[in-house]
Design a protein around this motif. Structure first.
Motif, PDB file in Angstrom:
ATOM      1  N   UNK A  67       0.833  -1.214   0.000  1.00 35.38           N
ATOM      2  CA  UNK A  67       0.000   0.000   0.000  1.00 35.38           C
ATOM      3  C   UNK A  67       0.861   1.255   0.000  1.00 35.38           C
ATOM      4  N   UNK A  68       1.956   1.235   0.766  1.00 38.99           N
ATOM      5  CA  UNK A  68       2.846   2.395   0.785  1.00 38.99           C
ATOM      6  C   UNK A  68       3.472   2.627  -0.586  1.00 38.99           C
ATOM      7  N   UNK A  69       3.854   1.546  -1.254  1.00 43.27           N
ATOM      8  CA  UNK A  69       4.430   1.669  -2.596  1.00 43.27           C
ATOM      9  C   UNK A  69       3.414   2.277  -3.567  1.00 43.27           C
ATOM     10  N   UNK A  70       2.177   1.777  -3.523  1.00 46.80           N
ATOM     11  CA  UNK A  70       1.140   2.308  -4.407  1.00 46.80           C
ATOM     12  C   UNK A  70       0.828   3.768  -4.100  1.00 46.80           C
ATOM     13  N   UNK A  71       0.761   4.102  -2.822  1.00 49.23           N
ATOM     14  CA  UNK A  71       0.474   5.484  -2.434  1.00 49.23           C
ATOM     15  C   UNK A  71       1.575   6.415  -2.927  1.00 49.23           C
ATOM     16  N   UNK A  72       2.834   5.997  -2.770  1.00 44.07           N
ATOM     17  CA  UNK A  72       3.946   6.821  -3.231  1.00 44.07           C
ATOM     18  C   UNK A  72       3.902   6.984  -4.746  1.00 44.07           C
ATOM     19  N   UNK A  73       3.565   5.914  -5.455  1.00 42.46           N
ATOM     20  CA  UNK A  73       3.467   5.994  -6.925  1.00 42.46           C
ATOM     21  C   UNK A  73       2.351   6.935  -7.343  1.00 42.46           C
ATOM     22  N   UNK A  74       1.211   6.837  -6.673  1.00 44.79           N
ATOM     23  CA  UNK A  74       0.076   7.712  -7.002  1.00 44.79           C
ATOM     24  C   UNK A  74       0.411   9.175  -6.728  1.00 44.79           C
ATOM     25  N   UNK A  75       1.069   9.430  -5.608  1.00 38.64           N
ATOM     26  CA  UNK A  75       1.433  10.813  -5.285  1.00 38.64           C
ATOM     27  C   UNK A  75       2.448  11.349  -6.284  1.00 38.64           C
ATOM     28  N   UNK A  76       3.412  10.523  -6.678  1.00 43.66           N
ATOM     29  CA  UNK A  76       4.404  10.952  -7.677  1.00 43.66           C
ATOM     30  C   UNK A  76       3.731  11.249  -9.008  1.00 43.66           C
ATOM     31  N   UNK A  77       2.824  10.369  -9.430  1.00 49.63           N
ATOM     32  CA  UNK A  77       2.119  10.577 -10.695  1.00 49.63           C
ATOM     33  C   UNK A  77       1.285  11.852 -10.645  1.00 49.63           C
ATOM     34  N   UNK A  78       0.634  12.096  -9.518  1.00 48.10           N
ATOM     35  CA  UNK A  78      -0.178  13.312  -9.376  1.00 48.10           C
ATOM     36  C   UNK A  78       0.705  14.552  -9.457  1.00 48.10           C
ATOM     37  N   UNK A  79       1.875  14.498  -8.838  1.00 53.97           N
ATOM     38  CA  UNK A  79       2.793  15.646  -8.893  1.00 53.97           C
ATOM     39  C   UNK A  79       3.281  15.871 -10.326  1.00 53.97           C
ATOM     40  N   UNK A  80       3.589  14.758 -11.024  1.00 52.36           N
ATOM     41  CA  UNK A  80       4.075  14.871 -12.397  1.00 52.36           C
ATOM     42  C   UNK A  80       3.000  15.397 -13.345  1.00 52.36           C
ATOM     43  N   UNK A  81       1.738  15.115 -13.052  1.00 47.12           N
ATOM     44  CA  UNK A  81       0.638  15.632 -13.872  1.00 47.12           C
ATOM     45  C   UNK A  81       0.380  17.114 -13.609  1.00 47.12           C
ATOM     46  N   UNK A  82       1.016  17.651 -12.592  1.00 56.12           N
ATOM     47  CA  UNK A  82       0.861  19.070 -12.298  1.00 56.12           C
ATOM     48  C   UNK A  82      -0.236  19.377 -11.302  1.00 56.12           C
ATOM     49  N   UNK A  83      -0.752  18.335 -10.659  1.00 53.07           N
ATOM     50  CA  UNK A  83      -1.777  18.572  -9.650  1.00 53.07           C
ATOM     51  C   UNK A  83      -1.158  19.298  -8.463  1.00 53.07           C
ATOM     52  N   UNK A  84      -1.992  19.988  -7.716  1.00 52.32           N
ATOM     53  CA  UNK A  84      -1.513  20.736  -6.562  1.00 52.32           C
ATOM     54  C   UNK A  84      -1.232  19.773  -5.430  1.00 52.32           C
ATOM     55  N   UNK A  85       0.035  19.442  -5.295  1.00 54.28           N
ATOM     56  CA  UNK A  85       0.455  18.531  -4.239  1.00 54.28           C
ATOM     57  C   UNK A  85       1.830  18.992  -3.769  1.00 54.28           C
ATOM     58  N   UNK A  86       2.043  18.952  -2.500  1.00 55.45           N
ATOM     59  CA  UNK A  86       3.293  19.422  -1.911  1.00 55.45           C
ATOM     60  C   UNK A  86       4.417  18.436  -2.222  1.00 55.45           C
ATOM     61  N   UNK A  87       5.516  18.950  -2.751  1.00 53.19           N
ATOM     62  CA  UNK A  87       6.647  18.090  -3.101  1.00 53.19           C
ATOM     63  C   UNK A  87       7.219  17.404  -1.861  1.00 53.19           C
ATOM     64  N   UNK A  88       7.142  18.049  -0.712  1.00 50.14           N
ATOM     65  CA  UNK A  88       7.643  17.434   0.522  1.00 50.14           C
ATOM     66  C   UNK A  88       6.835  16.185   0.871  1.00 50.14           C
ATOM     67  N   UNK A  89       5.524  16.254   0.655  1.00 48.74           N
ATOM     68  CA  UNK A  89       4.678  15.086   0.921  1.00 48.74           C
ATOM     69  C   UNK A  89       5.016  13.952  -0.039  1.00 48.74           C
ATOM     70  N   UNK A  90       5.265  14.289  -1.285  1.00 48.42           N
ATOM     71  CA  UNK A  90       5.624  13.277  -2.275  1.00 48.42           C
ATOM     72  C   UNK A  90       6.944  12.616  -1.895  1.00 48.42           C
TER      73      UNK A  90
END
Length: 123
Positions: A67-90
């Motif tokens: 689950x942690x691996x999937x969550x990290x992948x989803x957060x990285x993908x969201x950041x790469x798509x330009x969604x508003x997400x804090x880079x520190x959280x990613x």
């Protein structure tokens, strides 16, 4: 003290408590040494509650790492798509996933080492 902003994150205290339990069980197994009775050849192995608990605990831990691996992948993908997400959280999610994966590898290596040691014991 869990990491803010990361859902389902384990607290450091809980991880340290789990680590301490593993170390205590490892020491108990080391002390037991040759006191462990081996079943006679041809007798079916019985599943004990401890074996079931170990399997369930291992399965739960692997599921959590997954689950942690999937969550990290989803957060990285969201950041790469330009969604508003804090880079520190990613970065924190990726680091947590990395640490969990490394811990899983270490547990696997210890289990394989223990298996090899048991298999090389004279009968």
């Amino acid at each position: 003290m869990s990491v803010p902003g990361v859902g389902g994150a384990m607290s450091v205290d809980r991880i340290m408590a789990m680590r301490q339990q593993i170390l205590e069980k490892n020491q108990a197994l080391s002390r037991a040494g040759t006191d462990v009775a081996t079943p006679a050849i041809g007798t079916p192995a019985r599943t004990t509650p401890a074996a079931t608990d170990f399997a369930a605990t291992l399965e739960s831990a692997l599921g959590q790492v997954n689950r942690q691996q999937h969550q990290a992948s989803e957060m990285s993908a969201a950041y790469e798509r330009g969604e508003t997400i804090d880079i520190a959280k990613v970065m924190l999610a990726r680091q947590q996933a990395s640490v969990g994966f490394e811990a899983t590898l270490q547990v696997r290596n210890k289990l394989l080492s223990a298996y090899k040691d048991i298999m090389s014991m004279p009968v």
